[in-house]
Design an enzyme around this catalytic site. Structure first.
Site, PDB file in Angstrom:
ATOM      1  N   ASP A  43       0.837  -1.204   0.000  1.00 10.31           N
ATOM      2  CA  ASP A  43       0.000   0.000   0.000  1.00 10.31           C
ATOM      3  C   ASP A  43       0.869   1.251   0.000  1.00 10.31           C
ATOM      4  OD1 ASP A  43      -2.568   1.556   0.495  1.00 10.31           O
ATOM      5  OD2 ASP A  43      -1.313   2.182   2.192  1.00 10.31           O
ATOM      6  N   TYR A  48       2.900  10.105   0.023  1.00 10.77           N
ATOM      7  CA  TYR A  48       4.069   9.532   0.692  1.00 10.77           C
ATOM      8  C   TYR A  48       5.340   9.921  -0.066  1.00 10.77           C
ATOM      9  CZ  TYR A  48       0.555   6.538   2.960  1.00 10.77           C
ATOM     10  OH  TYR A  48      -0.528   6.066   3.654  1.00 10.77           O
ATOM     11  N   LYS A  75      -3.772   5.873  -3.485  1.00  5.61           N
ATOM     12  CA  LYS A  75      -4.850   6.717  -2.983  1.00  5.61           C
ATOM     13  C   LYS A  75      -5.056   7.943  -3.864  1.00  5.61           C
ATOM     14  CE  LYS A  75      -3.655   5.098   1.626  1.00  5.61           C
ATOM     15  NZ  LYS A  75      -2.347   4.489   1.308  1.00  5.61           N
TER      16      LYS A  75
END
Length: 333
Positions: A43, A48, A75
């Protein structure tokens, strides 16, 4: 769709240089070690490292997984805006990244479509297995929450459902830190998964009241992130020093509870981290647990903790002392 996550997944925020920079070679090594250890769920998110985690994960898996067997989730909800004047050596939004961007919340239709395409390219994949909505809810947005929810419901979810219907995204869901927004979205949208961070752990079982039963009813699976509640369930409190819970300093009541848990762990010869990783998996709604993994050492620790035997009597003592909810399913021996 049916996804075989395995009990342990790989949370890739750390390889986006969360809090500190790590070399590309170290990021690649830990992804390779995870792959060799049999982990198949990874994930990540554009946020990030402002694309760095996705780039590193994509590059590593392009070599390790040429047939695309890994399950990849990323995401939407934070677009990456150019930030040419930022100091790349300073921490910003929690990351020390060489990528000259800042992430900005945006749940609109166009932003979701652009985010999906950019992530797909960074991950070097023709399709994305799971696309989560990142950090919707009052925890993240405060007074702006209602406006953000309208933006998501009127725009972002239309994009997500189109991508899923086209088959270029396998499943859609939420990636959040709070319960209420999950129940709000479940009442309005058809989602497949919830990545719930830190809310169903040894320290928190509030989802037993309504969220987990609702997920069971609707066939929505839970991916459990943040199993250590920001670290306190990994390091414990007996050593002294600063401890963190829910992204901040741990309050005295939490420190006392963890201290009592550690005492019981010592009585049974059980590592606190092992109990923290294994506990959520006993609930039938929980598909996998994904701690953040930033080094080969962290990976090996998680593997060891996941495999540690825990006697049924240990869980019963936690219930008898009201340290976990009496209703909570617990792992079998």
């Amino acid at each position: 769709m049916t996804l075989n996550f395995g009990r342990l997944g790989f949370g890739a925020a750390a390889i986006g240089n969360l809090y500190r920079a790590i070399p590309d070679s170290d990021a690649r090594s830990v992804v390779a070690a995870a792959w060799d250890a049999g982990l198949r769920y990874f994930d990540t998110a554009p946020h990030y490292g402002f694309g760095l985690s996705e780039k590193r994960l994509g590059a590593a898996l392009a070599d390790l997984d040429p047939r695309g067997e890994a399950i990849l989730s990323t995401k939407i909800g934070r677009r990456l805006d150019p930030a040419p004047d930022v100091d790349l050596w300073q921490q910003r939004q929690g990351f020390v990244s060489p990528e000259p961007y800042e992430s900005v919340f945006d749940y609109s239709y166009d932003a979701v479509m652009r985010s999906y395409e950019a992530s797909r390219q960074r991950l070097q994949r023709d399709r994305i297995d799971i696309l989560y909505v990142h950090d919707i809810g009052r925890f993240a947005h405060g007074d702006a929450h209602d406006a953000r929810m309208r933006e998501l419901m009127e725009g972002g979810f239309r994009a997500l459902t189109e991508l899923r219907a086209a088959g270029v995204v396998g499943a859609i869901g939420l990636g959040v830190n709070e319960i209420a927004v999950c129940e709000d979205v479940l009442a309005q949208a058809n989602i497949d998964l919830i990545l719930l961070a830190g809310r169903y752990t040894l320290l928190e079982q509030a989802p037993l009241d309504s969220l987990l039963p609702l997920c069971m009813q609707k066939g929505v699976r839970i991916v459990l992130g943040g199993p250590y509640n920001s670290g306190i369930l990994a390091q414990g409190v007996r050593h002294g020093g600063a401890v963190h819970y829910d992204y901040g300093p741990a309050p005295a009541e939490i420190v006392a509870r963890v201290g009592r848990m550690e005492h019981i762990c010592a009585d049974f010869g059980v590592a606190l981290g092992a109990a923290a990783l294994q506990f959520p998996l006993a609930h039938p709604a929980v598909a996998t647990v994904i701690p953040g993994i930033g080094s080969v050492r962290h990976l090996q620790s998680a593997l060891d903790l996941m495999g540690q035997p825990i006697p049924p009597a240990f869980w019963q003592v936690l219930k008898d002392e009201a340290l976990i909810d009496a209703r909570a399913p617990v792992p079998a021996a």
